[in-house]
Design an enzyme around this catalytic site. Sequence first.
Site, PDB file in Angstrom:
ATOM      1  N   THR A  69     -30.139 -11.894   2.664  1.00 47.73           N
ATOM      2  CA  THR A  69     -29.432 -13.104   2.762  1.00 47.73           C
ATOM      3  C   THR A  69     -29.773 -14.156   3.765  1.00 47.73           C
ATOM      4  O   THR A  69     -30.221 -15.196   3.719  1.00 47.73           O
ATOM      5  CB  THR A  69     -27.995 -12.902   1.952  1.00 47.73           C
ATOM      6  OG1 THR A  69     -27.533 -11.826   1.098  1.00 47.73           O
ATOM      7  CG2 THR A  69     -27.615 -13.964   1.682  1.00 47.73           C
ATOM      8  N   ASN A 150     -34.856  -6.464  -7.953  1.00 48.47           N
ATOM      9  CA  ASN A 150     -33.949  -5.543  -7.810  1.00 48.47           C
ATOM     10  C   ASN A 150     -33.657  -5.103  -8.961  1.00 48.47           C
ATOM     11  O   ASN A 150     -33.080  -3.611  -9.042  1.00 48.47           O
ATOM     12  CB  ASN A 150     -33.223  -6.000  -6.772  1.00 48.47           C
ATOM     13  CG  ASN A 150     -32.684  -7.427  -7.292  1.00 48.47           C
ATOM     14  OD1 ASN A 150     -33.607  -8.367  -7.172  1.00 48.47           O
ATOM     15  ND2 ASN A 150     -31.504  -7.748  -7.618  1.00 48.47           N
ATOM     16  N   GLN A 178     -37.095  -5.619  -1.521  1.00 48.38           N
ATOM     17  CA  GLN A 178     -36.975  -4.519  -1.834  1.00 48.38           C
ATOM     18  C   GLN A 178     -38.032  -3.589  -2.277  1.00 48.38           C
ATOM     19  O   GLN A 178     -38.328  -3.240  -2.586  1.00 48.38           O
ATOM     20  CB  GLN A 178     -36.480  -4.666  -3.692  1.00 48.38           C
ATOM     21  CG  GLN A 178     -35.002  -4.831  -4.408  1.00 48.38           C
ATOM     22  CD  GLN A 178     -33.917  -3.533  -4.196  1.00 48.38           C
ATOM     23  OE1 GLN A 178     -34.777  -2.876  -3.589  1.00 48.38           O
ATOM     24  NE2 GLN A 178     -32.538  -4.540  -3.816  1.00 48.38           N
ATOM     25  N   SER A 198     -34.459  -6.984   4.303  1.00 48.12           N
ATOM     26  CA  SER A 198     -32.912  -6.397   5.212  1.00 48.12           C
ATOM     27  C   SER A 198     -32.943  -4.761   5.353  1.00 48.12           C
ATOM     28  O   SER A 198     -34.040  -4.019   4.585  1.00 48.12           O
ATOM     29  CB  SER A 198     -32.207  -6.636   3.642  1.00 48.12           C
ATOM     30  OG  SER A 198     -31.167  -5.962   3.488  1.00 48.12           O
ATOM     31  N   ALA A 199     -32.474  -4.927   6.330  1.00 46.71           N
ATOM     32  CA  ALA A 199     -32.754  -2.656   7.028  1.00 46.71           C
ATOM     33  C   ALA A 199     -31.616  -1.795   5.471  1.00 46.71           C
ATOM     34  O   ALA A 199     -32.243  -1.185   5.486  1.00 46.71           O
ATOM     35  CB  ALA A 199     -31.796  -2.821   8.154  1.00 46.71           C
ATOM     36  N   HIS A 200     -30.724  -2.357   4.677  1.00 46.00           N
ATOM     37  CA  HIS A 200     -30.395  -1.010   4.480  1.00 46.00           C
ATOM     38  C   HIS A 200     -30.917  -0.988   2.717  1.00 46.00           C
ATOM     39  O   HIS A 200     -29.912  -0.112   2.483  1.00 46.00           O
ATOM     40  CB  HIS A 200     -28.620  -1.429   4.147  1.00 46.00           C
ATOM     41  CG  HIS A 200     -28.337  -2.348   3.111  1.00 46.00           C
ATOM     42  ND1 HIS A 200     -27.906  -2.399   1.849  1.00 46.00           N
ATOM     43  CD2 HIS A 200     -28.747  -4.217   3.365  1.00 46.00           C
ATOM     44  CE1 HIS A 200     -27.498  -3.811   1.109  1.00 46.00           C
ATOM     45  NE2 HIS A 200     -28.585  -4.973   1.716  1.00 46.00           N
ATOM     46  N   CYS A 322     -23.011  -6.859  -8.543  1.00 48.21           N
ATOM     47  CA  CYS A 322     -22.710  -7.772  -7.753  1.00 48.21           C
ATOM     48  C   CYS A 322     -21.935  -6.879  -6.880  1.00 48.21           C
ATOM     49  O   CYS A 322     -20.808  -6.557  -7.125  1.00 48.21           O
ATOM     50  CB  CYS A 322     -22.731  -8.609  -8.658  1.00 48.21           C
ATOM     51  SG  CYS A 322     -21.021  -8.805  -9.892  1.00 48.21           S
TER      52      CYS A 322
HETATM   53  N1  PLP Z   1     -32.981  -9.755  -2.180  1.00 47.92           N
HETATM   54  C1  PLP Z   1     -33.083  -9.212  -3.138  1.00 47.92           C
HETATM   55  C2  PLP Z   1     -33.874  -9.141  -3.710  1.00 47.92           C
HETATM   56  C3  PLP Z   1     -31.401  -7.933  -3.176  1.00 47.92           C
HETATM   57  O1  PLP Z   1     -31.609  -6.964  -3.621  1.00 47.92           O
HETATM   58  C4  PLP Z   1     -30.886  -8.334  -2.314  1.00 47.92           C
HETATM   59  C5  PLP Z   1     -29.235  -7.711  -2.013  1.00 47.92           C
HETATM   60  O2  PLP Z   1     -29.454  -6.980  -2.921  1.00 47.92           O
HETATM   61  C6  PLP Z   1     -30.853  -9.187  -1.098  1.00 47.92           C
HETATM   62  C7  PLP Z   1     -31.545 -10.191  -1.456  1.00 47.92           C
HETATM   63  C8  PLP Z   1     -30.215  -9.386  -0.302  1.00 47.92           C
HETATM   64  O3  PLP Z   1     -29.391  -8.399   0.898  1.00 47.92           O
HETATM   65  P1  PLP Z   1     -28.683  -8.462   1.668  1.00 47.92           P
HETATM   66  O4  PLP Z   1     -27.784  -7.509   0.622  1.00 47.92           O
HETATM   67  O5  PLP Z   1     -29.330  -7.590   3.537  1.00 47.92           O
HETATM   68  O6  PLP Z   1     -28.651 -10.072   2.231  1.00 47.92           O
END
Ligand code: PLP
Length: 380
Positions: A69, A150, A178, A198-200, A322
């Site tokens: 994000t 996602n 993703q 994103s790491a997670h 969400c």
């Molecule tokens: N973009 C996509 C396609 C995602 O699936 C997500 C998380 O669900 C994000 C951005 C946001 O990432 P983060 O949770 O690391 O802020």
Amino acid sequence: MIYADYNATAPLRPEARDAMLAALEVGANPSSVHGPGRKARKILEKARSQLATAIRAIPQDIVFTSGGTESLSLAIHGVVRKLDYDCTLLVSAIEHEAASKNAGYAGANLETVYATDDGQVDLDGLRQRLAKWDTKAAGLPVLVLMLANNETGVIQPVSEAASLVREAGGLVICDGVQGLGKIPLNVSMLGVDYLALSAHKAGGPQGAGALWMRSGAPLLPTLFGGGQERSLRSGTENLSGIAGFGAAAEAAAGDMETMRTIGWYRDRMEARLVSEAGVTIFGRKAPRLPNTSNFAYNGFKAETQVMAMDLAGVAVSSGSACSSGKVKRSIVLSAMGASDALAECAIRTSYGWRSEETDFEHTAEAWLEALRRRNMKETA
Ligand code: PLP
């Protein structure tokens, strides 16, 4: 419990855990010039190199952030401000809210690029829009397009879209969140200017992310302070999170064979669900991430399915998970032309590095059993 919600968060890879524990032991600031500080700096730069290798980039072009994000926020607001608002954000209709909401709040002109029924961005629509681009009226075109969705796992034609935008003199911000760890990534081949990560989602920890940017791409910082990360993202780096991110990215990029096998198990699971229950699989005709299956059965509400699956020991999510945990209508499935009634019955299963063949078999068994029970109740 079978965990089938990797697109929400993937379990931490052991390599990431080890790297995080080692980084926590250091307990110093990477900006400090003394010995412990230099040790922390070494860990930070190792992670940068690991991530760079995973996406075939050079380490200097990577800025660490707190997650996907924030990376999208930095790219979108940072570009718009650098362009002095003289631009139009062309946002695909299937973006994650981390992209679409930041675009909405950026203060620039906004246009939607629609999606096809297969779940891919409509390249013809984009081409036509760019062909009649009037820079005086609309400023620079800035495309905001994700690499893979996602909810459906549908992989977007990013390099094709990027070359259209480049021809028009514009910029491309890509949400690669993703994609990392699920498909091979190469930033030069993608042809984008910014890539958010994103790491997670790749087996690293929550709360660490990165923005890769093409060298020389315009960007203003949006966080100000101590000047860390080349002054593009001030604030002391989350060292253990970043160490875990680097280790996870390296491990995931070296483990594409597992992903290919997972794709095969996924296809077999889907074939069974289609043949035994006639489910609708979203995005099935398009190229998809190998780990994702989003399917619906008309009249069988997603909430009911998620609860039944949970009771049967399978963790899945409905559409897009969400933050509130509530189920809301999927913008993505609507953009693909699914009726509200069908979209309300869609669940997403997503797998990853720790998934086994039996996980897919149990998912199918549990879901078919849940459907049988539901049908019995309906006819009782
Ligand atoms: N973009 C996509 C396609 C995602 O699936 C997500 C998380 O669900 C994000 C951005 C946001 O990432 P983060 O949770 O690391 O802020």
